[in-house]
Scaffold this motif. Structure first.
Motif, mmCIF file in Angstrom:
data_model
loop_
_atom_site.group_PDB
_atom_site.id
_atom_site.type_symbol
_atom_site.label_atom_id
_atom_site.label_comp_id
_atom_site.label_asym_id
_atom_site.label_seq_id
_atom_site.Cartn_x
_atom_site.Cartn_y
_atom_site.Cartn_z
ATOM 1 N N THR A 46 0.847 -1.191 0.000
ATOM 2 C CA THR A 46 0.000 0.000 0.000
ATOM 3 C C THR A 46 0.884 1.243 0.000
ATOM 4 N N GLY A 47 0.467 2.231 -0.785
ATOM 5 C CA GLY A 47 1.247 3.453 -0.914
ATOM 6 C C GLY A 47 2.235 3.416 -2.058
ATOM 7 N N GLN A 48 2.490 2.208 -2.619
ATOM 8 C CA GLN A 48 3.392 2.099 -3.759
ATOM 9 C C GLN A 48 2.613 2.244 -5.063
ATOM 10 N N GLN A 49 3.321 2.605 -6.108
ATOM 11 C CA GLN A 49 2.710 2.625 -7.429
ATOM 12 C C GLN A 49 2.295 1.204 -7.807
ATOM 13 N N GLY A 50 1.181 1.071 -8.535
ATOM 14 C CA GLY A 50 0.650 -0.238 -8.877
ATOM 15 C C GLY A 50 1.647 -1.109 -9.617
ATOM 16 N N GLU A 52 4.946 -0.920 -9.596
ATOM 17 C CA GLU A 52 6.036 -1.291 -8.697
ATOM 18 C C GLU A 52 5.594 -2.398 -7.748
ATOM 19 N N ALA A 75 -3.585 10.586 -1.915
ATOM 20 C CA ALA A 75 -2.648 9.638 -2.522
ATOM 21 C C ALA A 75 -2.466 9.977 -3.992
ATOM 22 N N ALA A 76 -1.278 9.646 -4.521
ATOM 23 C CA ALA A 76 -0.992 9.893 -5.933
ATOM 24 C C ALA A 76 -1.797 8.933 -6.809
ATOM 25 N N THR A 79 -1.636 4.655 -7.156
ATOM 26 C CA THR A 79 -0.983 4.037 -6.007
ATOM 27 C C THR A 79 -1.931 3.017 -5.375
ATOM 28 N N LEU A 101 -6.442 0.229 -6.595
ATOM 29 C CA LEU A 101 -5.597 1.367 -6.970
ATOM 30 C C LEU A 101 -6.372 2.672 -6.922
ATOM 31 N N ASN A 102 -5.630 3.751 -6.707
ATOM 32 C CA ASN A 102 -6.215 5.089 -6.730
ATOM 33 C C ASN A 102 -6.447 5.523 -8.176
#
Length: 267
Positions: A46-50, A52, A75-76, A79, A101-102
């Motif tokens: 969580t918090g990482q780019q999808g 990645e 969140a960006a 992510t 994902l966001n």
């Protein structure tokens, strides 16, 4: 006949032995095929780019499925907002991890009409529309903590206007009646528009507006009476507090406001 019996018995024994050998091989290889006993702890993504997060999970022999998307302005875009199983769970190798994902672009929602709502009610309405409270500004007004105006990006926003979810809405609230007494401004003789400007500059509100006769141009109609008046019958000034209201009487006839007619001989 005895030869046949011996041949049948030998074949039966051979088949049984073969079945036993195959069973032993099957159960021996089953653990290898299913990776029995091999487990991994799910990492936090969580918090990482999808992309990645997918690479990391794939390198650990997890399967990855993006099953949903949501939106938050904290969140960006793209992510990972949620993962299932959660970080720290111990699972078998090859387990599927589902990601939420966001969204790239925030969905929109209609701006509600918050004017005259209490601050508490306005907050609840903003939350129900998935909007956030921005700044709170206060303006002198008798209605304490009532919403007087709603702003988005520093400008008034009309109800029904589409705004991004998560947008921050500034609320202008009434701070109640002021504590300082100020002289009542004299509005008699001013045009209605001038009177409104003076009321605003004095942090006072327009009260009831009564008209005398037919108005053809309200903005340029003249004030011929106000309540409270600027002075008493003895000439002593009246006082008023910020946030209070003054009632106005207006007329299209300027002479009613005590303004002498223009001298046509001077033209």
């Amino acid at each position: 006949m005895p030869v046949f019996k011996r041949s049948f018995l030998a074949n039966l024994i051979a088949v049984i032995v073969l079945i036993i050998i195959l069973a032993i091989l099957f159960f021996t290889l089953l653990g290898v095929i299913t990776r029995h006993g091999k487990t991994l702890r799910v990492p936090k993504v969580t918090g990482q780019q999808g992309a990645e997060a997918s690479r990391l999970l794939g390198s650990l022999d997890f399967n990855v499925v993006v099953q949903d998307s949501a939106y938050t302005d904290t969140a960006a875009p793209l992510t990972v907002l949620r993962q299932t199983p959660e970080a720290g769970f111990v699972v078998k190798v090859g387990r599927t991890v589902y990601l939420t994902l966001n969204k790239k672009m925030p969905p929109t929602t209609a701006m509600p009409d918050l004017v005259n709502y209490s601050f508490r009610s306005a907050m609840m309405t903003l939350e129900s529309q998935r909007l956030n409270l921005g700044d709170t500004l206060y303006r002198p007004d008798i209605a304490k903590d009532a919403v007087l105006q709603q702003l988005y990006n520093g400008k008034p926003i009309a109800p029904g206007t589409l705004v991004p979810e998560g947008a921050r809405i500034t609320l202008v609230l009434g701070d109640g009646i002021g504590n300082v007494d100020n002289p009542v401004p004299n509005l008699v003789g001013l045009t209605y528009l001038q009177a409104l400007d003076l009321l605003s500059a004095s942090n006072l509100n327009r009260g009831v507006v009564l008209t005398d006769g037919v108005l053809t141009d309200t903005a340029n109609a003249h004030v011929f009476r106000q309540n409270p008046s600027a002075r008493s019958a003895s000439g002593a000034p009246h006082y008023i507090r910020a946030g209070e209201s003054i009632d106005l009487w207006i007329s299209q006839d300027s002479t009613a406001a005590g303004i002498p007619p223009a001298d046509s001989s001077a033209l």
